[in-house]
Design an enzyme around this catalytic site. Sequence first.
Site, PDB file in Angstrom:
ATOM      1  N   GLU A  29      44.679-122.993  -6.343  1.00  0.00           N
ATOM      2  CA  GLU A  29      43.889-122.247  -5.356  1.00  0.00           C
ATOM      3  C   GLU A  29      44.476-120.844  -5.149  1.00  0.00           C
ATOM      4  O   GLU A  29      45.610-120.577  -5.547  1.00  0.00           O
ATOM      5  CB  GLU A  29      43.890-122.980  -4.023  1.00  0.00           C
ATOM      6  N   LYS A 117      38.137-115.217   2.339  1.00  0.00           N
ATOM      7  CA  LYS A 117      38.670-116.583   2.242  1.00  0.00           C
ATOM      8  C   LYS A 117      37.468-117.472   1.984  1.00  0.00           C
ATOM      9  O   LYS A 117      36.617-117.646   2.844  1.00  0.00           O
ATOM     10  CB  LYS A 117      39.369-116.972   3.543  1.00  0.00           C
ATOM     11  N   VAL A 137      40.942-125.039  -0.702  1.00  0.00           N
ATOM     12  CA  VAL A 137      40.872-126.311  -1.429  1.00  0.00           C
ATOM     13  C   VAL A 137      39.413-126.646  -1.749  1.00  0.00           C
ATOM     14  O   VAL A 137      39.072-126.960  -2.895  1.00  0.00           O
ATOM     15  CB  VAL A 137      41.540-127.440  -0.604  1.00  0.00           C
ATOM     16  N   ASP A 172      36.806-128.609  15.039  1.00  0.00           N
ATOM     17  CA  ASP A 172      37.133-127.845  13.836  1.00  0.00           C
ATOM     18  C   ASP A 172      37.702-128.810  12.797  1.00  0.00           C
ATOM     19  O   ASP A 172      38.830-129.279  12.924  1.00  0.00           O
ATOM     20  CB  ASP A 172      38.151-126.754  14.202  1.00  0.00           C
ATOM     21  N   SER A 174      38.166-129.168   8.643  1.00  0.00           N
ATOM     22  CA  SER A 174      38.070-128.396   7.399  1.00  0.00           C
ATOM     23  C   SER A 174      37.050-129.007   6.432  1.00  0.00           C
ATOM     24  O   SER A 174      36.961-130.231   6.289  1.00  0.00           O
ATOM     25  CB  SER A 174      39.436-128.344   6.725  1.00  0.00           C
ATOM     26  N   ALA A 175      36.309-128.115   5.776  1.00  0.00           N
ATOM     27  CA  ALA A 175      35.373-128.550   4.729  1.00  0.00           C
ATOM     28  C   ALA A 175      36.123-129.132   3.536  1.00  0.00           C
ATOM     29  O   ALA A 175      35.515-129.750   2.652  1.00  0.00           O
ATOM     30  CB  ALA A 175      34.508-127.375   4.282  1.00  0.00           C
ATOM     31  N   ASP A 176      37.453-128.974   3.528  1.00  0.00           N
ATOM     32  CA  ASP A 176      38.255-129.566   2.443  1.00  0.00           C
ATOM     33  C   ASP A 176      38.002-131.066   2.328  1.00  0.00           C
ATOM     34  O   ASP A 176      37.932-131.610   1.219  1.00  0.00           O
ATOM     35  CB  ASP A 176      39.763-129.359   2.699  1.00  0.00           C
ATOM     36  N   LYS A 193      48.172-130.017   6.312  1.00  0.00           N
ATOM     37  CA  LYS A 193      49.005-129.077   7.077  1.00  0.00           C
ATOM     38  C   LYS A 193      49.276-129.635   8.474  1.00  0.00           C
ATOM     39  O   LYS A 193      48.366-130.046   9.173  1.00  0.00           O
ATOM     40  CB  LYS A 193      48.319-127.719   7.141  1.00  0.00           C
TER      41      LYS A 193
HETATM   42  N1  PSU Z   1      48.232-124.765   1.673  1.00  0.00           N
HETATM   43  C1  PSU Z   1      49.186-123.855   2.010  1.00  0.00           C
HETATM   44  N2  PSU Z   1      48.766-122.650   2.497  1.00  0.00           N
HETATM   45  C2  PSU Z   1      47.427-122.359   2.664  1.00  0.00           C
HETATM   46  C3  PSU Z   1      46.437-123.330   2.315  1.00  0.00           C
HETATM   47  C4  PSU Z   1      46.903-124.518   1.812  1.00  0.00           C
HETATM   48  O1  PSU Z   1      50.396-124.121   1.882  1.00  0.00           O
HETATM   49  O2  PSU Z   1      47.106-121.256   3.108  1.00  0.00           O
HETATM   50  C5  PSU Z   1      44.932-123.032   2.497  1.00  0.00           C
HETATM   51  C6  PSU Z   1      44.122-123.913   1.552  1.00  0.00           C
HETATM   52  O3  PSU Z   1      43.342-123.059   0.743  1.00  0.00           O
HETATM   53  C7  PSU Z   1      43.260-124.769   2.458  1.00  0.00           C
HETATM   54  C8  PSU Z   1      43.055-123.856   3.623  1.00  0.00           C
HETATM   55  O4  PSU Z   1      42.067-125.154   1.847  1.00  0.00           O
HETATM   56  O5  PSU Z   1      44.372-123.309   3.805  1.00  0.00           O
HETATM   57  C9  PSU Z   1      42.502-124.597   4.836  1.00  0.00           C
HETATM   58  O6  PSU Z   1      41.800-123.719   5.639  1.00  0.00           O
HETATM   59  P1  PSU Z   1      40.769-124.254   6.766  1.00  0.00           P
HETATM   60  O7  PSU Z   1      41.638-125.068   7.699  1.00  0.00           O
HETATM   61  O8  PSU Z   1      40.203-123.012   7.429  1.00  0.00           O
HETATM   62  O9  PSU Z   1      39.735-125.074   6.063  1.00  0.00           O
HETATM   63 MN    MN Z   2      38.067-124.767  10.155  1.00  0.00          MN
END
Ligand code: PSU
Ligand code: MN
Length: 338
Positions: A29, A117, A137, A172, A174-176, A193
């Site tokens: 990614e 992003k 992701v 909230d 994530s779409a992941d 995370k």
């Molecule tokens: N892992 C890391 N650092 C990051 C990410 C993952 O160590 O910045 C990123 C990935 O691309 C993941 C995104 O998909 O953070 C999640 O963002 P959100 O919570 O807005 O979906």
């Molecule tokens: Mn989000």
Amino acid sequence: MHASRNPFVRVALEVESALAEGRPVVALETAAVTHGLPRAPLARALPCLADDDMPESVRECFGASAPVHAALGHAQAAAVRAEGAVPASVGMLRGELVIGLTADELDELATSGDAAKMSARDIPLVAARGGSGGTTVAGTLLACALARPRPIDIFATGGIGGVHRGFAVMPDVSADLRAIRETGTLVVTAGAKSILDLAATVEALDTLGVPLVGLGTRWFPRFLSEGCAPLAVNAVAADPTDAARLFGAHAAMRPGAGMLLCVPPPERHALPAAVMERAIEAGLRTCEERGVRGPEVTPVLLGAVAEATGGASLETNLAVLISNARIAARVAVARCAT
Ligand code: PSU
Ligand code: MN
């Protein structure tokens, strides 16, 4: 008649040949590059680079003057190569989704002032406008599915997105998570995370039916912190070869569904859980004060946590991103050998 090319997607020749010949490929990614890391050199030497088994080609990426976000992109690709697999760094440049960015293209993306992003839903919108961006992701998984002549089935990240803390007030998620469910790719990750609600994230993955495999652990890792969340995985892989075996069975019987390979952070570089937790609370307050919402939450939280730990979380995050790329490559190599 040959298959029509997708005008929005370019697969690098090296990646295309490897996929055609059944050689190991690992997708990487770039949201961590464009939005997850500082755009300046590190203040001090990166501890994980001193590890005995760190490939020289990875060390070389972190020159004294190299901004860390760009260095990380190069380092992950070098880590994959050092294990004998082909890296497919994913990102959008001037409206074209590139699967297999060259070193120069990675630099172009890293220095682009207005990189988006991009989750999966954003990719077509940015493409239509001729824009550039890093893929999350979910975004990278879309690219894995679009790869030709066949999809990419192994992908490395640091930590996936998931269910945020306080989701009862602000849902909230994530779409992941859905993207992992819907793409037949193994995602190599240090759990989710820990800025998230990990118990709720594991419940959501359970509902989606995404199998969690722990590499040498029975428990879901805590991203950058040592110790594990008391949340059990569904199976334990003894080593990358064993992980490839489990994924092989999964891919054969549940085509089109994803799997998580959960890898704890390298022990020497993990942060004490209490330190991380205090830093996350400070980060959450920062988000609240500034009214941060949506896709900005994760980058702002990661930045605030790095500040609150005096840069230690940043060093661990880099160690995890590099280590996961290496492990994903080992799994890819093992998968192709069978
Ligand atoms: N892992 C890391 N650092 C990051 C990410 C993952 O160590 O910045 C990123 C990935 O691309 C993941 C995104 O998909 O953070 C999640 O963002 P959100 O919570 O807005 O979906
Ligand atoms: Mn989000």
